[in-house]
Write an enzyme that holds these catalytic residues in place. Structure first.
Site, mmCIF file in Angstrom:
data_model
loop_
_atom_site.group_PDB
_atom_site.id
_atom_site.type_symbol
_atom_site.label_atom_id
_atom_site.label_comp_id
_atom_site.label_asym_id
_atom_site.label_seq_id
_atom_site.Cartn_x
_atom_site.Cartn_y
_atom_site.Cartn_z
ATOM 1 N N HIS A 22 0.831 -1.205 0.000
ATOM 2 C CA HIS A 22 0.000 0.000 0.000
ATOM 3 C C HIS A 22 0.869 1.260 0.000
ATOM 4 C CE1 HIS A 22 -2.530 3.038 2.300
ATOM 5 N NE2 HIS A 22 -3.036 2.967 1.073
ATOM 6 N N ASP A 30 7.389 5.702 -20.867
ATOM 7 C CA ASP A 30 7.444 5.605 -22.324
ATOM 8 C C ASP A 30 8.849 5.192 -22.760
ATOM 9 O OD1 ASP A 30 9.070 7.984 -22.523
ATOM 10 O OD2 ASP A 30 7.287 9.227 -22.699
ATOM 11 N N TYR A 131 5.250 12.491 -23.606
ATOM 12 C CA TYR A 131 4.708 12.647 -22.254
ATOM 13 C C TYR A 131 3.728 11.521 -21.923
ATOM 14 C CZ TYR A 131 6.878 17.215 -22.540
ATOM 15 O OH TYR A 131 7.777 18.231 -22.701
#
Length: 147
Positions: A22, A30, A131
């Site tokens: 958690h 990318d 991006y």
């Protein structure tokens, strides 16, 4: 092969998702992202685009419901442009599994790199969208029965 698990998720990526706890973050990077410069745990997903990885990961991994933005993208640097279709494609997949529960936050490049350096892992994809990087913060399985 297993039912219900995308074949685009490698055994290494599945193990990485399993080992996360958690609050841990994973970067879906990318093809241009300098992952090895920022993180010691790199998972290769060459040839796969981030939307396919998201579509495989989100049914398996809950996002952190204790933070406002469990999904974070890198914003365009000054003088550069951001293609809104990239964020829209990620948001469609997010909404598919999280039912419009979250919005995606954008942070500046250097802050994104700092968070990447502190992430549990970076998944290096074949994504070529400018991006296209995104950070996911793992949550807990609510109402889970222990046995």
């Amino acid at each position: 092969m297993l039912r219900g698990i995308s074949p685009k998720l490698s055994p290494e990526l599945l193990l990485t998702l399993y080992r996360m706890e958690h609050g841990d973050e994973i970067v879906l990077a990318d093809a241009h992202f300098p992952g090895e410069s920022y993180c010691t745990r790199i998972v290769r997903a060459d040839g796969h685009i981030i939307t396919d990885l998201l579509d495989g990961i989100l049914p398996l991994m809950p996002l952190d419901s204790y933070v406002d933005f469990p999904m974070t993208m890198m914003e365009a640097v000054n003088g550069d442009t951001f293609d809104p279709r990239v964020e829209q494609s990620y948001k469609r997949i997010l909404d598919k599994y999280e039912e419009n529960r979250y919005k995606i936050r954008k942070i500046e490049k250097e802050e994104f790199y700092k968070r990447s350096a502190n992430s549990f892992a970076v998944v290096m994809s074949g994504e070529t969208a400018k991006y296209g990087n995104i950070i996911l913060q793992k949550g807990i399985i609510e109402n889970a029965e222990s046995g």
